[in-house]
Design a protein around this motif. Sequence first.
Motif, PDB file in Angstrom:
ATOM      1  N   UNK A 235     -17.288  23.772 -64.869  1.00 33.39           N
ATOM      2  CA  UNK A 235     -16.383  22.773 -65.395  1.00 33.39           C
ATOM      3  C   UNK A 235     -15.541  23.120 -66.787  1.00 33.39           C
ATOM      4  N   UNK A 236     -14.423  22.827 -66.617  1.00 35.67           N
ATOM      5  CA  UNK A 236     -13.644  22.948 -68.169  1.00 35.67           C
ATOM      6  C   UNK A 236     -13.555  21.599 -69.008  1.00 35.67           C
ATOM      7  N   UNK A 237     -14.007  20.349 -67.976  1.00 30.99           N
ATOM      8  CA  UNK A 237     -13.777  19.090 -68.653  1.00 30.99           C
ATOM      9  C   UNK A 237     -14.816  17.985 -67.886  1.00 30.99           C
TER      10      UNK A 237
ATOM     11  N   UNK B 143      -4.291  24.110 -64.944  1.00 26.11           N
ATOM     12  CA  UNK B 143      -4.971  23.673 -63.902  1.00 26.11           C
ATOM     13  C   UNK B 143      -6.461  23.706 -64.406  1.00 26.11           C
ATOM     14  N   UNK B 144      -7.148  22.842 -64.157  1.00 22.62           N
ATOM     15  CA  UNK B 144      -8.721  22.797 -64.528  1.00 22.62           C
ATOM     16  C   UNK B 144      -9.504  22.264 -63.800  1.00 22.62           C
TER      17      UNK B 144
ATOM     18  N   UNK C 204      -5.305  20.478 -60.149  1.00 21.48           N
ATOM     19  CA  UNK C 204      -6.696  20.407 -61.003  1.00 21.48           C
ATOM     20  C   UNK C 204      -7.800  20.285 -59.647  1.00 21.48           C
ATOM     21  N   UNK C 205      -9.026  20.988 -60.130  1.00 22.19           N
ATOM     22  CA  UNK C 205      -9.942  21.070 -59.058  1.00 22.19           C
ATOM     23  C   UNK C 205     -10.936  19.967 -59.714  1.00 22.19           C
ATOM     24  N   UNK C 206     -10.960  19.048 -58.765  1.00 18.96           N
ATOM     25  CA  UNK C 206     -11.957  17.728 -59.257  1.00 18.96           C
ATOM     26  C   UNK C 206     -13.049  17.422 -58.298  1.00 18.96           C
ATOM     27  N   UNK C 207     -14.065  17.396 -59.035  1.00 16.34           N
ATOM     28  CA  UNK C 207     -15.229  16.948 -58.240  1.00 16.34           C
ATOM     29  C   UNK C 207     -15.742  15.482 -58.871  1.00 16.34           C
ATOM     30  N   UNK C 208     -16.503  14.779 -57.914  1.00 15.94           N
ATOM     31  CA  UNK C 208     -17.134  13.476 -58.539  1.00 15.94           C
ATOM     32  C   UNK C 208     -18.741  13.528 -58.457  1.00 15.94           C
TER      33      UNK C 208
ATOM     34  N   UNK D   5      -5.301  11.063 -58.419  1.00 16.05           N
ATOM     35  CA  UNK D   5      -4.229  11.433 -59.355  1.00 16.05           C
ATOM     36  C   UNK D   5      -4.142  12.821 -59.689  1.00 16.05           C
ATOM     37  N   UNK D   6      -5.204  13.250 -59.997  1.00 16.38           N
ATOM     38  CA  UNK D   6      -5.391  14.640 -60.565  1.00 16.38           C
ATOM     39  C   UNK D   6      -5.305  15.641 -59.614  1.00 16.38           C
TER      40      UNK D   6
END
Length: 334
Positions: free
Chosen positions: A85-87, A14-15, A45-49, A39-40
């Motif tokens: 963030x990791x990525x 998880x990223x 994963x913990x995703x922000x835009x 999708x993520x």
Amino acid sequence: MQSLADLRSFLESPRKIVLFGHRNPDGDAIGSTLGLKRYLDPLGHDVEIIVPSEYPRFLSFLDGVEDVLVFDTHPDNCKSVMKAADLFILMDFNSLERIDKAGEFVATLTDTPRVLIDHHLDPDDDIAQVVVSRPSASSTCELVYTVIKEMGDAENVTPHIAEPLMVGILTDTGGFTYATNAELFRVVGDLFEIGVDNEKLQTEIFNSMTEKQMRLLGHCLANRMELIKEHNAGLITLTKRDYEQFDIRRGDTEGIVNYLLRIEGIDLAAFITEQPNITKLSLRSRGDISVQKMAAEYFKGGGHKNASGGYSHAGLRSTVSRFREALEAGVPVG
Ligand code: 5GP
Ligand code: MN
């Protein structure tokens, strides 16, 4: 991280991931980031835009779009999300300049790996460690599906993921008018099989003008349009006064430039507007004529062969003169 295979193994844990879309995000910028987030997210994963500025109103029907972080309005919040963030995944742009201050901050966070997924020509050197740059793709949304498929995970693309991807495909191709190719229709075939409501999306995107936008379009065509027939070109200009009189907001002028190309014999179109600090150009062309070259050479811009943009620090009149000079110098092809 150096390849899609590395990215795949990186995503096995998880990223915290930040997806970036460009300034004045369009259907493709929002569709591709939202589609990839959808999708993520279920993979843990913990995703922000993050985008530099507001997205247009017609995209608000997409659920979750209200959680997109706007750097201009919440810089501190965006910065702390970025620091954690990791990525970073950079989507639908080819230069950190296209995300303004967010890009300056990205450049300082040199330990965070970066992936580029984009379909614009000529990405900047060193923009990312993993570069998926395919100018033959109609849209970044098409590319997101292709990348997921190439990573062997097409079966996890749900209708919820397919919907925003279809939005970017529809907006970047102008409803399958530009930048189409056989591969695009194969991807769209897959998206149909997965389950997208094409008719609903077409209506949300193409039949959702406000009364104000329709009247502004009328004003542009009746009072602000000029044809330069000897160069098969047309232009529409808007002044600061027009912006005030019509209460023009971001997104209200979307698509106006394309109307010029509906005129028989017009192959090159410019929409030139007076902004608070710059003069902005949107350029469109047909066939071999490259507005990308014109934008790069004359207006510090770029984009695609048939759809580009740029800007000038000169005023509206001087910028129009420069556009005429560019036409006199010979319309670039390529
Ligand atoms: P639009 O005219 O719709 O704003 O932009 C058309 C295309 O040109 C888009 O693909 C966009 O990414 C690109 N573009 C627009 N403005 C600029 C700019 O100032 N610089 C660059 N490099 N590309 C731009
Ligand atoms: Mn795009």
